[in-house]
Enzyme design. Structure first.
Site, PDB file in Angstrom:
ATOM      1  N   TYR A 140       1.061  -1.295   0.231  1.00  0.00           N
ATOM      2  CA  TYR A 140       0.029  -0.031  -0.145  1.00  0.00           C
ATOM      3  C   TYR A 140       1.203   1.424  -0.578  1.00  0.00           C
ATOM      4  O   TYR A 140       0.869   1.916  -1.014  1.00  0.00           O
ATOM      5  CB  TYR A 140      -0.884   0.140   1.432  1.00  0.00           C
ATOM      6  CG  TYR A 140      -1.811   1.161   1.037  1.00  0.00           C
ATOM      7  CD1 TYR A 140      -3.370   0.576   0.697  1.00  0.00           C
ATOM      8  CD2 TYR A 140      -2.007   2.580   1.829  1.00  0.00           C
ATOM      9  CE1 TYR A 140      -3.888   1.994   0.975  1.00  0.00           C
ATOM     10  CE2 TYR A 140      -2.215   3.272   2.132  1.00  0.00           C
ATOM     11  CZ  TYR A 140      -3.619   2.723   1.336  1.00  0.00           C
ATOM     12  OH  TYR A 140      -4.825   4.144   1.405  1.00  0.00           O
ATOM     13  N   LYS A 172       1.265   4.050  -2.736  1.00  0.00           N
ATOM     14  CA  LYS A 172       1.085   5.568  -2.880  1.00  0.00           C
ATOM     15  C   LYS A 172       1.558   6.803  -3.140  1.00  0.00           C
ATOM     16  O   LYS A 172       1.973   7.775  -3.323  1.00  0.00           O
ATOM     17  CB  LYS A 172       0.114   5.688  -1.534  1.00  0.00           C
ATOM     18  CG  LYS A 172      -1.042   5.070  -1.277  1.00  0.00           C
ATOM     19  CD  LYS A 172      -2.208   5.104  -2.153  1.00  0.00           C
ATOM     20  CE  LYS A 172      -3.736   4.618  -1.627  1.00  0.00           C
ATOM     21  NZ  LYS A 172      -4.903   5.183  -2.623  1.00  0.00           N
TER      22      LYS A 172
HETATM   23  N1  LIG Z   1      -9.809   6.387   5.041  1.00  0.00           N
HETATM   24  C1  LIG Z   1      -8.886   6.475   5.000  1.00  0.00           C
HETATM   25  O1  LIG Z   1      -7.990   6.798   6.386  1.00  0.00           O
HETATM   26  C2  LIG Z   1      -7.136   6.890   3.712  1.00  0.00           C
HETATM   27  C3  LIG Z   1      -6.640   7.763   4.006  1.00  0.00           C
HETATM   28  C4  LIG Z   1      -5.762   7.916   2.960  1.00  0.00           C
HETATM   29  C5  LIG Z   1      -6.251   7.281   1.440  1.00  0.00           C
HETATM   30  N2  LIG Z   1      -7.325   6.625   1.600  1.00  0.00           N
HETATM   31  C6  LIG Z   1      -7.727   6.643   0.770  1.00  0.00           C
HETATM   32  O2  LIG Z   1      -8.973   6.947  -0.306  1.00  0.00           O
HETATM   33  C7  LIG Z   1      -9.125   5.712  -1.240  1.00  0.00           C
HETATM   34  C8  LIG Z   1     -10.618   5.813  -0.671  1.00  0.00           C
HETATM   35  O3  LIG Z   1     -10.700   4.623   0.327  1.00  0.00           O
HETATM   36  P1  LIG Z   1     -11.780   4.559   1.880  1.00  0.00           P
HETATM   37  O4  LIG Z   1     -11.551   4.613   2.750  1.00  0.00           O
HETATM   38  O5  LIG Z   1     -13.033   5.420   1.058  1.00  0.00           O
HETATM   39  O6  LIG Z   1     -12.021   3.070   1.398  1.00  0.00           O
HETATM   40  P2  LIG Z   1     -13.194   2.263   1.160  1.00  0.00           P
HETATM   41  O7  LIG Z   1     -13.205   0.633   1.250  1.00  0.00           O
HETATM   42  O8  LIG Z   1     -14.991   2.403   1.848  1.00  0.00           O
HETATM   43  O9  LIG Z   1     -13.648   2.283  -0.756  1.00  0.00           O
HETATM   44  C9  LIG Z   1     -13.088   1.859  -1.573  1.00  0.00           C
HETATM   45  C10 LIG Z   1     -14.085   1.803  -2.168  1.00  0.00           C
HETATM   46  O10 LIG Z   1     -12.766   0.954  -3.405  1.00  0.00           O
HETATM   47  C11 LIG Z   1     -13.834   0.120  -4.394  1.00  0.00           C
HETATM   48  N3  LIG Z   1     -13.032  -0.965  -5.312  1.00  0.00           N
HETATM   49  C12 LIG Z   1     -12.017  -1.438  -4.832  1.00  0.00           C
HETATM   50  N4  LIG Z   1     -11.202  -2.336  -5.446  1.00  0.00           N
HETATM   51  C13 LIG Z   1     -11.867  -1.500  -6.890  1.00  0.00           C
HETATM   52  C14 LIG Z   1     -11.744  -2.012  -8.370  1.00  0.00           C
HETATM   53  N5  LIG Z   1     -10.699  -3.454  -8.524  1.00  0.00           N
HETATM   54  N6  LIG Z   1     -12.462  -0.512  -9.040  1.00  0.00           N
HETATM   55  C15 LIG Z   1     -13.042  -0.296  -8.838  1.00  0.00           C
HETATM   56  N7  LIG Z   1     -13.310   0.146  -7.225  1.00  0.00           N
HETATM   57  C16 LIG Z   1     -12.527  -0.670  -6.298  1.00  0.00           C
HETATM   58  C17 LIG Z   1     -13.891  -0.536  -3.380  1.00  0.00           C
HETATM   59  O11 LIG Z   1     -15.258  -1.108  -3.073  1.00  0.00           O
HETATM   60  C18 LIG Z   1     -15.119   0.762  -2.680  1.00  0.00           C
HETATM   61  O12 LIG Z   1     -16.083   1.019  -2.891  1.00  0.00           O
HETATM   62  C19 LIG Z   1      -8.429   4.792  -1.848  1.00  0.00           C
HETATM   63  O13 LIG Z   1      -7.577   5.322  -2.465  1.00  0.00           O
HETATM   64  C20 LIG Z   1      -7.815   4.970   0.132  1.00  0.00           C
HETATM   65  O14 LIG Z   1      -6.483   4.144  -0.543  1.00  0.00           O
HETATM   66  C21 LIG Z   1      -8.452   6.004   2.578  1.00  0.00           C
END
Ligand SMILES: NC(=O)c1ccc[n+]([C@@H]2O[C@H](COP(=O)([O-])OP(=O)(O)OC[C@H]3O[C@@H](n4cnc5c(N)ncnc54)[C@H](O)[C@@H]3O)[C@@H](O)[C@H]2O)c1
Length: 250
Positions: free
Chosen positions: A155, A159
């Protein structure tokens, strides 16, 4: 309205940060393409947006690691809305495990979903942005692209890759008036962090690292994404906007 009549494609947007971005962009007048791995869930999210914000939407099932599905996502968008102004590369996964426990398949899956997807989606959308001589591309990085987080080596690498690629794409696409930026969230309350945040000790540990003393909400990221998608950021490109409650200020 900052995004009136703009067309925004947001990957992984049936829930979480992606849906938060969709909501904030819909509030500003954008037409929204919701895409994710489950068509029914995408349609449900679209209905919610239409009801709440009276905006036009499109639901397209798309696994962002699959080139054919990504190409179809962009084609469906052009068919319905005739243009693409904003691409948000949001879909992502985080799977915990030490380097000893993870195998090559784990590595490939994370890199494909989190990093190759940025290549595939951007490549598919850019020809239309070049033609219209404008575009805003926003990718979701993470504070884990700047500092190490235990047991998510793949991961962190993905990123870090998004942050580096954002700078390169900004250089390459500037001549077409396309801005390319990233957002690096800290800890945001979504399904991805649910397990950590439910555990009292882990939650307290995470909050102790966050000077503003709270966990972020998808809307915190959504509002930053609106800035990067709007005219307000026309002179910003190649930048990763850290939205982390101060985590990286230590
Ligand atoms: N939540 C956090 O604290 C956080 C922190 C830093 C970065 N992020 C980044 O933000 C983004 C969103 O994450 P989130 O927290 O909303 O997570 P989440 O798991 O709630 O949402 C992620 C979404 O991506 C979809 N997904 C997964 N694999 C996929 C694929 N192969 N094709 C299309 N869609 C796919 C999932 O079905 C889900 O709806 C991600 O890139 C994550 O790495 C999140």
């Amino acid at each position: 309205m900052k995004l009136k009549n703009k067309v925004a494609v947001i990957t992984g947007s049936r829930r979480g940060i992606g849906f938060g971005i969709a909501e904030e962009m819909a509030k500003e007048g954008a037409k929204i393409v919701i895409s994710d791995i489950d068509q029914k869930e995408c349609e449900k999210a679209c209905k919610t947006l239409e009801k709440r914000y009276k905006t036009k939407t499109l639901a397209v099932k798309c696994d962002v690691s699959n080139k054919n599905e990504v190409d179809n996502l962009i084609q469906q968008t052009i068919k319905k809305f005739k243009k693409i102004d904003i691409l948000v590369n949001n879909a992502g996964i985080a799977r915990f495990g030490s380097i000893s426990d993870k195998d090559e398949k784990d590595w490939d899956l994370t890199i494909d979903v989190n990093l190759k997807s940025v290549f595939l989606c951007t490549k598919a959308a850019v020809p239309y942005m070049i033609k219209q001589k404008s575009g805003k591309i926003i990718s979701l990085a993470s504070i884990a692209g700047f500092v190490g987080f235990d047991s998510i080596s793949d991961y962190c690498a993905s990123k870090g890759g998004v942050i580096a690629m954002t700078k390169e794409l900004a250089l390459e696409l500037a001549k077409y008036n396309i801005n390319v930026n990233a957002i690096a969230p800290g800890i945001i309350e979504t399904k991805m962090t649910e397990g950590m945040l439910k555990d009292k000790k882990q939650r307290e540990g995470l909050l102790a690292q966050t000077p503003l003393g709270r966990v972020g909400k998808p809307a915190d990221i959504g509002k930053s994404a609106v800035f990067l998608a709007s005219k307000d950021s026309d002179f910003v490109t190649g930048h990763t906007l850290v939205v982390d409650g101060g985590w990286l200020a230590h």
